[in-house]
Each structure stands twice: as structure tokens, then as C-alpha cells.
Design a protein around this motif. Structure first.
Motif, PDB file in Angstrom:
ATOM      1  N   VAL A   1       0.840  -1.203   0.000  1.00 51.02           N
ATOM      2  CA  VAL A   1       0.000   0.000   0.000  1.00 51.02           C
ATOM      3  C   VAL A   1       0.872   1.250   0.000  1.00 51.02           C
ATOM      4  N   ALA A   2       1.954   1.240   0.771  1.00 49.79           N
ATOM      5  CA  ALA A   2       2.840   2.404   0.807  1.00 49.79           C
ATOM      6  C   ALA A   2       3.443   2.679  -0.568  1.00 49.79           C
ATOM      7  N   LYS A   3       3.869   1.631  -1.253  1.00 51.57           N
ATOM      8  CA  LYS A   3       4.457   1.799  -2.583  1.00 51.57           C
ATOM      9  C   LYS A   3       3.420   2.324  -3.574  1.00 51.57           C
ATOM     10  N   GLN A   4       2.205   1.761  -3.560  1.00 54.36           N
ATOM     11  CA  GLN A   4       1.161   2.213  -4.477  1.00 54.36           C
ATOM     12  C   GLN A   4       0.747   3.650  -4.163  1.00 54.36           C
ATOM     13  N   THR A   5       0.632   3.986  -2.878  1.00 51.30           N
ATOM     14  CA  THR A   5       0.254   5.349  -2.490  1.00 51.30           C
ATOM     15  C   THR A   5       1.312   6.348  -2.927  1.00 51.30           C
ATOM     16  N   ARG A   6       2.561   6.007  -2.739  1.00 48.01           N
ATOM     17  CA  ARG A   6       3.638   6.910  -3.149  1.00 48.01           C
ATOM     18  C   ARG A   6       3.608   7.161  -4.653  1.00 48.01           C
ATOM     19  N   ASP A   7       3.497   6.113  -5.437  1.00 51.27           N
ATOM     20  CA  ASP A   7       3.479   6.283  -6.890  1.00 51.27           C
ATOM     21  C   ASP A   7       2.251   7.075  -7.343  1.00 51.27           C
ATOM     22  N   SER A   8       1.079   6.778  -6.747  1.00 54.96           N
ATOM     23  CA  SER A   8      -0.144   7.486  -7.131  1.00 54.96           C
ATOM     24  C   SER A   8      -0.094   8.953  -6.715  1.00 54.96           C
TER      25      SER A   8
END
Length: 313
Positions: free
Chosen positions: A195-202
């Protein structure tokens, strides 16, 4: 919104049928004889054949599935081949333990992952590289291995939490929470990093869009741009990832529930597989599928709330 919910629920019907059919087919291919499992290895073959006929296992597989499906439509999932108890009576008491594991793990992944992702996107630098590194570690570390490490440290060495067992919330909220800390931590590490990786990219994608530059030019505060506008746009793919994670945690629950001795659906399904208890295992699959359908419905409702265009589709 009502039409969206009704449409998604209707799509759940063929999903239930397909999952139930293929699970019934796969379970039937598992080596072993349920009748032999019930009577024991020393039982005469005549008794085994008689019980085999009484269970209806001598009938063709399509006939067995049609009979099971007809009963399931009326809410009857059959009886356990081992205990003779109704499958619903065996699985329903296990549902709270599984939900007590899956829901807190998903909420932990959402809260911690989103906070880390937003912070790394806004600040960048070392924090951004740290999130990337944690994402790789979280996806690489198996949940069952982490569960064993947590038990060794926090239950055996420091005795902060119980190693096994589950206390119902109605019996003692404090002990319920203590019995879930280690299992939730074991299954949520990989979810938090994803979730942290997806949130950062988004968030990085949202902060680079034209509407953000317009808001900056109009003098809107950094807090308002990040948390009221950019985060709302970045939340749509994050919600989708959370839905996939919540469904995938059901698979992790099978191992984690057995390690921590939680009386959930996962441990019940594992026991049914070992005992070749086809009705109980089939019932557990149905329960898991219903949970996945509910998770998909919640994700669609969140998408509709975040993106008004979804409501008109």
C-alpha cells in the motif's frame, strides 16, 4: 449507487457457481477415501464400501455436484463426513476469528501504508528510498516465517503476547486484542509495504498533474492541495490494491491461523483437507468466496464515492 450495488451482487452469483464447481472438482481429485478416513485404516473393505454408498460417493461427479448445489441453494451445505455435524454450524462460529484477523490487518495496511506513502511522496529523498526498500522486503518475507519470528521474540522470549489461542471480543476485549497483535502483524507487513508503494506512486502522479499547478498558482495551501485534492485522486488505485490485499489475506490466514492456533475458517479448511472432509472443505470455500464478493462490493462503493463517473456506468 443502489443500481451499482445490485449489479455487483448479481455478478456475484455466477462467481459463486464457478468457484463452487471448480472447488468441488478439485477436492474430488484429492487422493484418499473419505469413507476410509472416517472408519480408519483397519476397517474391513465391506464396511468402507457400504459407507461409501451411504455418502453418495459412488455416484457420478456431476450428479454429486447437482445434489450438493440443490441443497446449498436452500442454505444446506451438508454435514461433515467426520463428525456428522451441519457444516454451517461448524463454520459460522469460526467466522469471527477470521474476520478479526483480516479486517484489522487490512485497516493496518491502509492506515500505515497510506501515511508512509504520502510522506515519502511529499518529502521524497531518503524516505522515498526507504519505502521502496521496505516494499521489496515486505513482499519477499513470507508471512508464516514472520509469524514464527514474532512468536519467538514477543511470546517466548519477552512474553508480551500469547503465542497461541484466541479470546472472543465479548469475553474480554483486552485479551481479544492481545491475542490478535502478533497474527495481525504477521499478515499485514507485506500489505503495508504494498500500500505504501502504491500510495507513493499514485501521489507523485497526482502531484504532477495540471490541476495541482493551477491550485498552487491560485495560492492554495500545501496541506489543502495534498490532503484534500491530490490524495483523493491518488486514493482510487490505492483502494483497488487494498481490495486485492484483503482478498489475498484469506490465503495467508490459512497458515497464520494454524501457527497461532486461531479457530478461524483457514484452520478449519486445513483440517478438513487433511481429513478429506469434502462437505466441510466445500463449505469453507463458499464462505471465503462470499467474503471476497463483499470485499469487491466495498471496493466498488468506495470507487463510486471517490469518482462520480463510476456511478453512471
Amino acid at each position: 449507487m443502489g443500481r451499482l450495488v445490485a449489479r455487483r451482487l448479481l455478478w456475484g452469483v455466477p462467481m459463486l457457481l464457478l468457484v463452487s464447481f471448480f472447488s468441488f472438482l478439485l477436492v474430488s481429485l484429492v487422493p484418499g477415501d473419505p469413507a476410509r478416513s472416517v472408519l480408519g485404516p483397519l476397517a474391513p473393505q465391506e464396511q468402507v464400501d457400504t459407507l461409501h454408498q451411504q455418502m453418495g460417493l459412488d455416484r457420478p461427479l456431476p450428479e454429486q455436484y447437482a445434489s450438493w448445489l440443490g441443497d446449498a441453494v436452500r442454505g444446506d451445505l451438508g454435514a461433515s463426513l467426520v463428525t456428522g455435524t451441519d457444516v454451517g454450524q461448524l463454520l459460522t462460529p469460526r467466522l469471527p476469528a477470521t474476520l478479526s484477523l483480516i479486517i484489522p490487518a487490512t485497516l493496518t495496511a491502509a492506515l500505515v501504508g497510506i501515511v508512509l506513502g504520502v510522506a515519502s511522496a511529499v518529502r521524497g529523498g531518503v524516505l522515498g528510498r526507504l519505502v521502496d526498500m521496505l516494499s521489496m522486503v515486505g513482499l519477499a518475507v513470507p508471512g508464516f516465517w514472520l509469524a514464527l519470528v514474532l512468536v519467538s521474540w514477543f511470546a517466548v522470549r519477552w512474553r508480551l503476547f500469547p503465542a497461541t489461542g484466541y479470546t472472543a471480543f465479548a469475553d474480554s476485549p483486552v485479551e481479544w486484542l492481545r491475542s490478535l497483535v502478533l497474527p495481525v502483524a504477521a499478515v499485514s507487513l507485506g500489505a503495508v509495504t504494498a500500500v505504501a508503494k502504491q500510495t507513493r506512486d499514485s501521489m507523485l502522479d497526482a502531484l504532477n498533474r495540471d490541476f495541482v499547478r493551477v491550485m498552487q498558482a491560485n495560492g492554495l495551501s500545501r496541506w489543502s492541495i495534498v490532503y484534500r485534492h491530490a490524495l483523493r485522486n491518488a486514493a482510487i488505485p490505492v483502494v483497488s490494491v487494498l481490495g486485492v490485499i484483503c482478498a489475498s489475506l484469506l490465503g495467508a490466514a490459512v497458515l497464520v491461523e494454524n501457527i497461532f492456533g486461531l479457530p478461524g475458517l483457514g484452520s478449519g479448511a486445513a483440517l478438513a483437507a487433511v481429513q478429506h472432509d469434502i462437505p466441510l472443505l466445500q463449505g469453507a470455500v463458499i464462505y471465503f468466496t462470499l467474503i471476497v464478493i463483499v470485499v469487491g462490493l466495498v471496493v466498488d462503493v468506495c470507487h463510486a464515492w471517490l469518482d462520480p463517473k463510476v456511478r453512471t456506468r
